[in-house]
Design a protein around this motif. Structure first.
Motif, PDB file in Angstrom:
ATOM      1  N   SER A  37       7.456   4.665  43.385  1.00  0.00           N
ATOM      2  CA  SER A  37       8.429   3.573  43.430  1.00  0.00           C
ATOM      3  C   SER A  37       8.055   2.592  44.529  1.00  0.00           C
ATOM      4  CB  SER A  37       9.846   4.118  43.687  1.00  0.00           C
ATOM      5  OG  SER A  37      10.238   5.021  42.676  1.00  0.00           O
ATOM      6  N   ASP A  77      11.681  -0.470  42.172  1.00  0.00           N
ATOM      7  CA  ASP A  77      11.002  -0.410  40.880  1.00  0.00           C
ATOM      8  C   ASP A  77      10.215   0.886  40.734  1.00  0.00           C
ATOM      9  OD1 ASP A  77      11.876  -3.055  40.481  1.00  0.00           O
ATOM     10  OD2 ASP A  77      10.113  -3.844  41.508  1.00  0.00           O
ATOM     11  N   THR A  78      10.216   1.413  39.515  1.00  0.00           N
ATOM     12  CA  THR A  78       9.371   2.558  39.188  1.00  0.00           C
ATOM     13  C   THR A  78       8.044   2.053  38.646  1.00  0.00           C
ATOM     14  OG1 THR A  78      11.296   3.923  38.645  1.00  0.00           O
ATOM     15  CG2 THR A  78       9.169   4.659  37.801  1.00  0.00           C
ATOM     16  N   GLU A 246      10.184   1.151  32.704  1.00  0.00           N
ATOM     17  CA  GLU A 246      10.643   1.065  34.086  1.00  0.00           C
ATOM     18  C   GLU A 246      12.153   1.218  34.192  1.00  0.00           C
ATOM     19  OE1 GLU A 246       9.251  -2.389  36.076  1.00  0.00           O
ATOM     20  OE2 GLU A 246       7.131  -1.994  35.700  1.00  0.00           O
TER      21      GLU A 246
END
Length: 332
Positions: A37, A77-78, A246
């Protein structure tokens, strides 16, 4: 009170969040198929000291004068990029070379997931709780059920209705479907069931043939070599993809669940399906595992930046404190 106090506090908070995320990434550098992440920041509202002015007859225009009031987290965010492949030479290890996710579930063996137009039919009742994973380190229990390392059932297609389960004992019965016959074995594409790799296959005459070895093909088909030299198709492991991976929510144990922003899961077509969408999922590689996509060099660099930013934010607070101390000292 000085505005720099609150700006400094906001800087401490967001950089603490960044350090938390970095620490989690580093801790999971060895986690199978882990997705790292990242944290993004954005400025808070700015206070207007003076408004912008339009140009006049004798003076030109002037810009607005604003003082920022701090920073806040814009998003976490992934990073769904694929990790490197690690050979293991274990026949129950599979890696997704593409954007697909394994579908796993918790619930009874006789449960099933109804499909409609390559998606899960949410109007049909199901006793299974489905989630998704990239961790392909699979195991078999004493009954031959195909599971993840924490016991979740691996979902897939039966082949021509060849799989059934004894409600009392939970033992699977899989009838023989010839992998090398003149007719290509077709999957039951209207539903997904828990898969198993039993010790024996039941032939048409009711006798049992013991499985000597088995393999998992690139399209997810599980094929077994029997004692008599024939090859049987046991089932096909299902894969799902999302329009926005995501947006998936991490729920622990290397599992994800879909959210309102990830989109509905689109299930890979089974063998023999009328419409084939399998080209967008990639291959399933047996004897390999996907490694974590954490880049340690990037993480340690981000850690240094976050640490210095944290220290700088703390310094702005102590500097403001010194200024206030000077103001209080004027009274003396």
């Amino acid at each position: 009170m000085l505005r720099s106090f609150y700006s400094g506090v906001s800087g401490l908070k967001v950089n603490q969040v960044k350090l938390d995320v970095i620490g989690n990434n580093i801790a999971n550098v060895g986690t199978t198929a882990f997705k790292s992440s990242r944290v993004r920041f954005k400025d808070m509202v700015s206070q207007n000291v003076n408004e912008a002015g339009a140009p006049g007859t004798s003076l030109g225009g002037v810009n607005a004068k604003q003082v920022g009031l701090g920073v806040q987290v814009s998003g976490i965010d992934t990073m769904v990029g694929q990790g490197m492949m690690q050979p293991t030479s274990r026949n129950l290890d599979v890696a997704m070379d593409g954007q697909g996710y394994l579908m796993v579930a918790r619930g009874p063996l006789n449960g099933e997931v109804t499909l409609k137009d390559d998606t899960i039919d949410t109007t049909a009742a199901s006793t299974l709780d489905v989630s998704y994973t990239r961790d392909g380190a699979l195991i078999r229990d004493d009954a031959g059920h195909l599971l993840t390392s924490d016991g979740a059932r691996v979902m897939g297609y039966s082949i021509a209705g060849n799989t059934s389960y004894d409600v009392t004992t939970g033992l699977p019965t899989i009838t023989f479907v010839d992998a090398n016959g003149t007719i290509v074995p077709a999957a039951d594409t209207d539903k997904l069931i828990p898969l198993s790799i039993p010790d024996s296959i039941e032939l048409a005459d009711g006798s049992l043939q013991r499985i000597t070895t088995f393999s998992i093909e690139k399209n997810g088909e599980i094929k077994a070599n029997l004692q008599n030299g024939s090859v049987a198709v046991i089932g096909q492991i299902a894969m799902a993809s999302f329009s926005n991976p995501e947006g998936l929510k991490k729920i622990g144990n290397n599992l994800f669940e879909n959210t309102a922003n990830s989109g509905v899961p689109v299930v890979r077509s089974g063998t023999g399906a009328t419409t084939d969408n399998s080209s967008g999922y990639g291959d399933m590689l047996q004897g390999m595992l996907e490694m974590s996509n954490v880049d340690l060099a990037e993480q340690f660099t981000d850690m240094i930046i976050a640490q210095r930013a944290f220290q700088a934010s703390g310094k702005s607070i102590t500097t403001g404190d010194e200024i206030l101390q000077e103001l209080i000292g004027l009274k003396r």
